[in-house]
Design an enzyme around this catalytic site. Structure first.
Site, PDB file in Angstrom:
ATOM      1  N   THR A   1       0.145  -2.681   8.780  1.00 36.98           N
ATOM      2  CA  THR A   1      -1.009  -1.935   8.290  1.00 36.98           C
ATOM      3  C   THR A   1      -2.134  -2.005   9.310  1.00 36.98           C
ATOM      4  OG1 THR A   1      -2.585  -1.665   6.462  1.00 36.98           O
ATOM      5  CG2 THR A   1      -1.849  -3.912   6.933  1.00 36.98           C
TER       6      THR A   1
ATOM      7  N   HIS B   1      -1.368   1.194  -4.538  1.00 36.41           N
ATOM      8  CA  HIS B   1      -1.826   2.580  -4.367  1.00 36.41           C
ATOM      9  C   HIS B   1      -0.940   3.575  -5.098  1.00 36.41           C
ATOM     10  CE1 HIS B   1      -4.209   1.447  -0.498  1.00 36.41           C
ATOM     11  NE2 HIS B   1      -4.851   1.131  -1.608  1.00 36.41           N
TER      12      HIS B   1
ATOM     13  N   GLN C   1       0.857  -1.195   0.000  1.00 33.05           N
ATOM     14  CA  GLN C   1       0.000   0.000   0.000  1.00 33.05           C
ATOM     15  C   GLN C   1       0.887   1.236   0.000  1.00 33.05           C
ATOM     16  OE1 GLN C   1      -3.614  -0.579   2.828  1.00 33.05           O
ATOM     17  NE2 GLN C   1      -1.974  -1.815   3.683  1.00 33.05           N
ATOM     18  N   ASN C   2       2.176   1.031   0.262  1.00 35.33           N
ATOM     19  CA  ASN C   2       3.084   2.166   0.398  1.00 35.33           C
ATOM     20  C   ASN C   2       3.455   2.731  -0.966  1.00 35.33           C
ATOM     21  OD1 ASN C   2       3.001   1.597   3.116  1.00 35.33           O
ATOM     22  ND2 ASN C   2       4.914   0.439   3.108  1.00 35.33           N
TER      23      ASN C   2
ATOM     24  N   CYS D   1       0.288  11.331 -16.587  1.00 36.17           N
ATOM     25  CA  CYS D   1      -0.131  12.411 -17.486  1.00 36.17           C
ATOM     26  C   CYS D   1      -1.616  12.282 -17.811  1.00 36.17           C
ATOM     27  CB  CYS D   1       0.681  12.379 -18.771  1.00 36.17           C
ATOM     28  SG  CYS D   1       0.171  13.696 -19.911  1.00 36.17           S
TER      29      CYS D   1
ATOM     30  N   GLU E   1       0.823  -3.311  16.747  1.00 33.59           N
ATOM     31  CA  GLU E   1      -0.297  -3.538  17.675  1.00 33.59           C
ATOM     32  C   GLU E   1      -1.407  -4.222  16.902  1.00 33.59           C
ATOM     33  OE1 GLU E   1      -0.896   0.571  18.421  1.00 33.59           O
ATOM     34  OE2 GLU E   1      -1.784   0.894  16.458  1.00 33.59           O
TER      35      GLU E   1
ATOM     36  N   ASN F   1       2.438  -6.835  13.168  1.00 32.23           N
ATOM     37  CA  ASN F   1       2.123  -5.419  13.306  1.00 32.23           C
ATOM     38  C   ASN F   1       2.520  -4.926  14.689  1.00 32.23           C
ATOM     39  OD1 ASN F   1       0.899  -3.246  11.701  1.00 32.23           O
ATOM     40  ND2 ASN F   1      -0.564  -3.110  13.417  1.00 32.23           N
TER      41      ASN F   1
ATOM     42  N   CYS G   1       4.824  17.098 -19.705  1.00 35.06           N
ATOM     43  CA  CYS G   1       4.952  15.632 -19.782  1.00 35.06           C
ATOM     44  C   CYS G   1       6.065  15.294 -20.775  1.00 35.06           C
ATOM     45  CB  CYS G   1       3.629  15.033 -20.267  1.00 35.06           C
ATOM     46  SG  CYS G   1       3.752  13.287 -20.716  1.00 35.06           S
TER      47      CYS G   1
END
Ligand code: BV8
Length: 236
Positions: free
Chosen positions: A176, A109, A91-92, A117, A203, A201, A136
């Site tokens: 995440t 992402h 996702q980074n 462009c 937490e 993770n 561009c």
């Protein structure tokens, strides 16, 4: 012999946290410095393009001063040594997985280091600012936007992600919060497919209850330990 052949790994901002890149929700995370609605939506870009371009120009510049951490390096080692299928769905929007040496990376992402462009649909590599509306390199139009998937936009290469999940024996979610869909739903897709699921993770995430196993602590400790474990099990 371990029954694990094909692995899908999902990473989020927590993997880059120890490299000094803000996560979205922790403490003074990015969302707190800028309201989400102010910067990460097509509507915001239409309403105030300069604010959005400055926000991404700042982050694009910042990531180029950061280095991969032990978690990125461990995943790159796994990628290099794993003989089965392996896909790191991130996702980074930073390039730390690649700079650590990982090859099988999918940015669902988008990426800070690409522009997109709006005139010719090309996605040139881009390391500088966009605030000055540069031309561009492909078509010459001053129509470049960040190549980032904003809220309300369809993440990239979803068909490849679901195809990999269908073939997976193990789904590992790393760093995440499980707050943003469709990524946050992958663990449920995996479970429905009978795939073993593991959360690494700092937490418990919002989806922690869906995982067969969850380990909590910093990625720089959990990920290298897990990589050694899964490589050792593949040699038995
Ligand atoms: C879409 C790029 C549909 C931008 C990002 C209501 C219910 C369900 C869904 C929705 C809903 N309302 C709206 C939606 C859809 C929406 C959504 O999910 N909203 C949420 C807020 C409810 N999703 C979308 O809009 C997606 N698109 O649905 O399209 C569609 C259908 C048809 C046609 C067209 C479209 C698009 C979502 C993508 C948005 N873009 N990023 C940018 O970077 O600026 S999202 C952004 O937040 C990140 O990319 C990431 O994906 C996401 C979550 O962030 P995390 O990576 O999890 O980071 P976070 O800070 O949250 O958590 C960090 C974690 O790490 C924490 O748990 C922490 O404990 C841990 N951690 C911290 N330090 C460490 C650590 N762990 C280990 N070690 C450490 N050291």
């Amino acid at each position: 012999m371990s029954s694990i052949r094909n692995i899908v790994i999902l990473t989020g901002a927590g993997v880059s946290a120890e490299s000094g890149i803000d996560t979205f929700r922790d403490g003074g995370g990015l969302w707190e410095q800028h309201r989400v609605e102010d910067v990460a939506t097509p509507e915001a870009f239409a309403r105030d393009p300069d604010l959005v371009l400055r926000f991404y120009d700042m982050r694009r510049e910042a990531i180029q001063t950061k280095q991969p951490n032990a978690a990125h390096r461990a995943l790159a080692k796994l990628d290099a040594e794993w003989e089965g299928d392996l896909l790191i769905v991130t996702q980074n929007v930073d390039d730390l997985h690649e700079r650590a040496g990982a090859k099988r990376v999918l940015h669902m992402h988008g990426e800070h280091l690409n522009a997109w462009c709006m005139a010719c649909d090309e996605r040139p590599r881009w390391i500088g600012p966009l605030i000055d509306r540069p031309a561009c390199p492909e078509c010459g139009e001053a129509a470049l936007r960040p190549d980032i998937v904003w809220f309300g936009e369809m993440p990239y290469r979803m068909d490849e992600i679901f195809a990999a999940l269908e073939q997976a024996d193990l789904f590992v979610s790393i760093g995440t919060s499980g707050a943003v869909y469709p990524a946050a739903g992958f663990v449920r897709n995996a479970r429905e497919l009978g795939v073993e699921t593991l959360e690494l993770n700092l937490e418990p995430s919002q989806g922690t209850a869906w995982f067969d196993e969850a380990r909590h602590g910093p990625a720089s400790e959990l990920v290298p330990a897990w990589v050694e474990e899964v490589l050792a099990s593949s040699r038995t």
